[in-house]
Write a protein that holds these residues in place. Structure first.
Motif: not given
Lengths: 279, 230
Positions: A230-252
């Motif tokens: 899902q992270l790969m699908r998110i447009d980079k222009a829409d990403i303010i910040g990313v926190r990568k975790g073991r089981f899931q990622n969080e995207v602001l």
């Protein structure tokens, strides 16, 4: 007067730090939370607003006057609280009252001693024996004991326990009962602002990242909980910040509506700040 | 401004007390010495001038330290952000200096009055003029230190710099010049002390100290206007 503080394109350069085109306003009758990590430039900006820094690029007006040329009458309306004890440590409360009476024409001793009773502060003990909580209560009482319309607070709750912080925030809320009053509060304890701030202004490495109405800011931002695919699908222009975790990622993001299939949570002010700062 | 003066003098009264004790003990010693050994008035006179300078030095010790303490705890920022303008702040610092020197001067004159009981020559128009000029000179040198206290955030460093510059740059040459003019070689101070009774030297010193007060009032004001005091 629409804004009691207007900061426009303030730029200051120091050997290891600089403020770059800092601009924001404090609307009259509002509480503006000025947030940023340690060393972001909050205290420097506050000093600039109080006219305590050398003149440089940009302009600052406070209650309609140039910050470097504030009239004595306007200064009487500004209450200032710095982090830590800002009075000579060998003074007592009684002595400080006499000192402040000589500084502020509108100083109200009865109000000051009223706060001393309310805050249970001793009148004849030297400040050097005060705890941190007592020091902050003293500073706030002093800031509120003249005809203050604008409170400027630099880390007023730093180092205090949650109970003390709640008590102090209640005092600020009481101060704001009068609609002609305004507060600019700089802090890195963002949870305090969830209760009192109308606007949030975020500074990072000397630059303003955003200034927004708090509710609107909370509504606009969302944290997407996504997998790697899902992270790969998110447009980079829409990403303010990313926190990568073991089981899931969080995207602001402020465009969560574009990804309805990805679960989204409302962030706290602290989370928004962390995501903006994280590189 | 009254508030700042009240607070500062209140917190530093120990220096006035120390100067008073020094004045009393020193005068007692000199009086005892004069009454015991009457033919050594010259030595006692030199010692007595030195003692008065010590009293002045003690009483002025608090000025730079007080400014440093107010800067370090940010009380100076509170006063400048509060009802005190930059001009008023600098004027309050000047008043602190002048009032302190005034009190020191009164102490010295009282010392002279006491000594005059044992020997009238210790209190004359000349001795009063001399101590007034010395007091204003000491006060002006202390006044010069203030902008450097702001820059160094340390009264000690500021005093060291001013002491070195003025000590070697002004005071020492003046002492040497006085010895050359009077052809005195007994000590570095002997020519200066001889010339102190000369009206011209007193006028020159008074003129220099007045000029320093005026010039450094504006130097300090410009430094405060520049910002970043604390």
């Amino acid at each position: 007067m629409e804004n009691c503080i207007e900061v426009k394109n303030i730029t200051r350069t120091y050997p290891q730090f600089s403020l770059k085109n800092v601009s924001f306003n404090v609307p009259c009758g509002s509480v503006v939370g000025f947030i940023g990590e340690n060393g972001a430039g909050k205290s420097t900006t506050i000093k600039a607003i109080l006219g305590l820094l050398k003149r440089g690029e940009g302009s600052i007006t406070v209650l309609g006057e140039n910050a470097h040329e504030l009239s004595p009458a306007t200064k009487e309306k500004i209450g200032v609280v710095f982090d830590g004890l800002s009075f000579p440590e060998n003074l007592t409360v009684r002595q400080l009252d006499k000192v402040m009476r000589g500084i502020y024409k509108t100083w109200r001793s009865e109000r000051f001693f009223g706060y001393m009773t309310k805050f249970e502060l001793p009148l004849d003990k030297r400040f050097k024996s005060f705890s941190r909580g007592m020091v902050m209560r003293l500073s706030i009482a002093a800031a509120l004991s003249h005809d203050t319309q604008l409170l400027i607070l630099d880390e007023p709750t730093s180092g205090l326990d949650p109970v003390m912080r709640a008590e102090i925030l209640d005092i600020f809320l009481e101060f704001m009962q009068d609609e002609s009053h305004s507060i600019l509060i700089s802090t890195h304890i963002t949870s305090d602002l969830e209760h009192i701030a109308d606007y949030i202004c975020f500074i990072h490495k000397g630059e303003i990242m955003f200034t927004e109405e708090r509710n609107e800011m909370m509504e606009r931002h969302r944290i997407l909980k996504c997998t790697d695919e899902q992270l790969m699908r998110i447009d980079k222009a829409d990403i303010i910040g990313v926190r990568k975790g073991r089981f899931q990622n969080e995207v602001l993001t402020t465009n969560a509506h574009k990804y309805p299939d990805i679960p989204a949570d409302a962030p706290t002010i602290e989370e928004i700040m962390v995501f903006y700062v994280k590189e | 401004m009254k508030g700042i003066l009240y607070g500062n003098f209140l917190l530093n009264k120990k220096w006035f007390i120390a100067a008073g004790i020094t004045a009393v003990l020193g005068t007692a010693f000199c009086a005892f010495f004069v009454s015991l050994v009457p033919n050594n008035e010259g030595v006692v006179a030199t010692l007595f001038i030195g003692l008065q300078l010590v009293v002045l030095a003690i009483i002025m010790e608090w000025l730079g330290r007080n400014l440093e303490a107010n800067i370090k705890c940010r009380f100076t920022d509170i006063t400048l952000a509060g009802g005190i303008s930059r001009n008023m702040f600098v004027t309050s610092e000047l008043l602190k200096n002048v009032i302190t020197i005034g009190i020191g001067l009164v102490m010295c004159i009282i010392m002279q009055l006491v000594m005059s009981v044992f020997d009238r020559r210790f209190f004359t128009l000349e001795t009063v003029k001399i101590i007034m000029v010395l007091a204003s000179s000491c006060g002006s040198i202390e006044w010069i230190v203030n902008p450097f206290v702001i820059d160094f955030k340390s009264a000690e460093k500021a005093g060291l710099v001013v002491g070195l510059v003025f000590g070697f740059g002004l005071v020492l040459p003046i002492m040497v010049l006085c010895n050359v003019l009077t052809e005195e070689t007994e000590s570095l101070l002997s020519g200066f002390i001889t010339l102190l009774s000369n009206g011209w030297l007193l006028l020159i010193l008074l003129g220099i100290s007045t000029a320093l007060y005026v010039i450094f009032y504006f130097v300090l004001l410009e430094r405060v206007k520049k910002g970043d005091v604390c």
